[in-house]
Every structure is written in C-alpha cells, then in structure tokens.
Motif scaffolding. Structure first.
Motif, PDB file in Angstrom:
ATOM      1  N   LYS A   1      -1.718  -3.567 -11.439  1.00 17.17           N
ATOM      2  CA  LYS A   1      -2.830  -3.903 -10.549  1.00 17.17           C
ATOM      3  C   LYS A   1      -2.318  -4.715  -9.343  1.00 17.17           C
ATOM      4  O   LYS A   1      -2.700  -4.468  -8.195  1.00 17.17           O
ATOM      5  CB  LYS A   1      -3.878  -4.698 -11.346  1.00 17.17           C
ATOM      6  CG  LYS A   1      -5.207  -4.844 -10.676  1.00 17.17           C
ATOM      7  CD  LYS A   1      -6.240  -5.460 -11.628  1.00 17.17           C
ATOM      8  CE  LYS A   1      -5.763  -6.804 -12.160  1.00 17.17           C
ATOM      9  NZ  LYS A   1      -6.832  -7.543 -12.865  1.00 17.17           N
TER      10      LYS A   1
ATOM     11  N   SER B   1      -0.154  -2.521  -6.994  1.00 19.40           N
ATOM     12  CA  SER B   1      -0.987  -1.644  -6.164  1.00 19.40           C
ATOM     13  C   SER B   1      -1.628  -2.409  -5.009  1.00 19.40           C
ATOM     14  O   SER B   1      -1.843  -1.856  -3.928  1.00 19.40           O
ATOM     15  CB  SER B   1      -2.075  -0.982  -7.014  1.00 19.40           C
ATOM     16  OG  SER B   1      -1.491  -0.085  -7.930  1.00 19.40           O
ATOM     17  N   LYS B   2      -1.930  -3.685  -5.243  1.00 19.56           N
ATOM     18  CA  LYS B   2      -2.520  -4.514  -4.183  1.00 19.56           C
ATOM     19  C   LYS B   2      -1.452  -4.896  -3.145  1.00 19.56           C
ATOM     20  O   LYS B   2      -1.675  -4.807  -1.952  1.00 19.56           O
ATOM     21  CB  LYS B   2      -3.132  -5.777  -4.803  1.00 19.56           C
ATOM     22  CG  LYS B   2      -3.837  -6.680  -3.803  1.00 19.56           C
ATOM     23  CD  LYS B   2      -4.439  -7.898  -4.490  1.00 19.56           C
ATOM     24  CE  LYS B   2      -3.339  -8.866  -4.908  1.00 19.56           C
ATOM     25  NZ  LYS B   2      -3.863 -10.121  -5.480  1.00 19.56           N
ATOM     26  N   ASP B   3      -0.262  -5.304  -3.640  1.00 21.09           N
ATOM     27  CA  ASP B   3       0.800  -5.784  -2.737  1.00 21.09           C
ATOM     28  C   ASP B   3       1.533  -4.657  -2.011  1.00 21.09           C
ATOM     29  O   ASP B   3       2.113  -4.872  -0.947  1.00 21.09           O
ATOM     30  CB  ASP B   3       1.809  -6.628  -3.516  1.00 21.09           C
ATOM     31  CG  ASP B   3       1.226  -7.953  -3.979  1.00 21.09           C
ATOM     32  OD1 ASP B   3       0.177  -8.352  -3.425  1.00 21.09           O
ATOM     33  OD2 ASP B   3       1.799  -8.592  -4.877  1.00 21.09           O
TER      34      ASP B   3
ATOM     35  N   SER C   1       0.226  -1.304  -1.196  1.00 19.58           N
ATOM     36  CA  SER C   1      -0.887  -0.347  -1.216  1.00 19.58           C
ATOM     37  C   SER C   1      -0.509   1.047  -0.726  1.00 19.58           C
ATOM     38  O   SER C   1      -1.214   2.022  -0.999  1.00 19.58           O
ATOM     39  CB  SER C   1      -2.062  -0.885  -0.398  1.00 19.58           C
ATOM     40  OG  SER C   1      -1.640  -1.170   0.923  1.00 19.58           O
ATOM     41  N   SER C   2       0.623   1.169  -0.029  1.00 19.47           N
ATOM     42  CA  SER C   2       1.022   2.497   0.464  1.00 19.47           C
ATOM     43  C   SER C   2       1.818   3.279  -0.578  1.00 19.47           C
ATOM     44  O   SER C   2       2.156   4.442  -0.362  1.00 19.47           O
ATOM     45  CB  SER C   2       1.860   2.351   1.742  1.00 19.47           C
ATOM     46  OG  SER C   2       3.055   1.636   1.465  1.00 19.47           O
TER      47      SER C   2
ATOM     48  N   ASP D   1       2.475   4.908  -4.533  1.00 17.76           N
ATOM     49  CA  ASP D   1       1.854   5.385  -5.773  1.00 17.76           C
ATOM     50  C   ASP D   1       2.801   5.041  -6.915  1.00 17.76           C
ATOM     51  O   ASP D   1       3.998   5.352  -6.837  1.00 17.76           O
ATOM     52  CB  ASP D   1       1.643   6.904  -5.730  1.00 17.76           C
ATOM     53  CG  ASP D   1       0.577   7.297  -4.728  1.00 17.76           C
ATOM     54  OD1 ASP D   1      -0.425   6.572  -4.608  1.00 17.76           O
ATOM     55  OD2 ASP D   1       0.755   8.341  -4.064  1.00 17.76           O
TER      56      ASP D   1
END
Length: 199
Positions: A89, A92-94, A96-97, A99
């Motif tokens: 989590k 994905s926040k830090d 964000s580009s 996958d």
C-alpha cells in the motif's frame, strides 16, 4: 514500470535467490525486481539473523552487476512488524507510476488466506508463486485460482540460507552457493555472529 517485489530476510542472499529473480523477471515480464530485505522483528528476536544493514549490504553487493535487480531497504522505514499489505500500500502511494507484482513461496501461498489483508492483496496486486523446499505447488489447491495469480515454471533450486550459515559455522566451503563477490564477507559476518552468540 512493472516492479516485482521479492521479500525475504536474505540471511544471507545466495545464488538461488538470484536465479529465482531472473525467472521472475523473465516470466512475469518485469522491468525490475526489488529485493525487499525484511528487518528484524523487534518482538521476535532471532540470534541467527544478521544485522539488518549487513544483510542489506550483502544484497546490494551481490546485485551490483545485475541491472534489473535492486537492493531495497524500504521496509526498514515502515512501522514494525511489517505486513506485506502495508508495504504494498505504501509502495503504491510513494511510487504511483509503478505497477507492483508480489513474489511468494508455495508454502506462503498455502497459508495465504491467513495473511493480514489477504483479500485486499489479491484484489489489488498480481501475485507470482514459486515452489520451495521440495514442496510441489498444487496448482489445483484452489480450484479456480484468481486471475491475477500465476505460477513460476522453474526447477527446484536446492540452495538455502540455512545451509550457507551451517557450512560457514562448520568451516566448509560455500563455493557456488553465494556470488563470489560476497563470499569473504559472508564467512566473516556469520563467523562473527556465531562467536557473538556463543559468549
């Protein structure tokens, strides 16, 4: 970028870890694999576990010439004990580009339903599973595996960190078990760890 997350204590990293990461890169079609070194759990002290920063140092040195493999201390900076869901989590926040795809062992897959936020992980991330410790993954263990779960097709890699540590303790060679560039460091650090805990 497509990033594979390969978490573990890497105590120490060995050639099997690197071989598995190569297959993870190839079969999951990733841009990079991040070796996510797990920090010591402060609530579960393990006297066989080398200091966090020394394990990270060994991983970084072992991967120096591996362009698509990265030593990662990200979990060192998260609240402990670290849960995979929290790590993913936050990643994905830090980042964000990117996958993120998670690599786990067949043993972990069998108990995955007991993981913290297991359903959220399944709903949000790709998961790739590999066999460990002569444990054949039963692909039918879930009648219909979720569409985002896949299985690595790789021969069993018969090297373990436990074997490396035991060989160091008994003054046996670790030739071909770990990358040559960290061989001397592995012997030095784990000899020192053994001596420390014999006092």
């Amino acid at each position: 970028m497509k990033i594979g997350i390969y978490g573990g204590s890497f105590n120490p990293i060995h050639n099997g870890h690197i071989r598995l990461a190569e297959e993870f890169l190839r079969q999951a079609r990733l841009d990079e694999v991040w070796f996510m070194v797990s920090p010591q759990n402060p609530f579960k002290i393990n006297d066989k576990l080398l200091d966090d920063n020394l394990r990270l140092e060994l991983v970084a040195k072992a991967l120096e010439n591996k362009k698509q493999m990265v030593a990662c201390d990200y979990e060192f900076h998260l609240p402990k004990p670290s849960y995979t869901w929290n790590t993913l989590k936050n990643l994905s926040k830090d980042f964000s580009s990117h996958d993120f795809t998670l690599l786990i062992g067949g043993d972990n897959w069998k108990s995955f339903n007991r993981w913290y936020h297991a359903e959220d992980i399944l709903a949000s991330y790709q998961i790739v599973i590999y066999p460990r410790n002569n444990d054949e993954i039963e692909k039918n263990s879930t009648t219909n595996p979720p569409k985002n779960v896949s299985f690595l097709n790789v021969p069993l890699i018969n090297i373990s960190s436990t074997e490396v540590r035991q060989r160091v303790e008994k003054d046996k060679t670790i030739e071909r078990l770990v990358p040559d560039c960290i061989k001397e460091d592995v012997v030095k650090y784990y000899k020192e760890l053994t001596i420390l805990h014999q006092k």
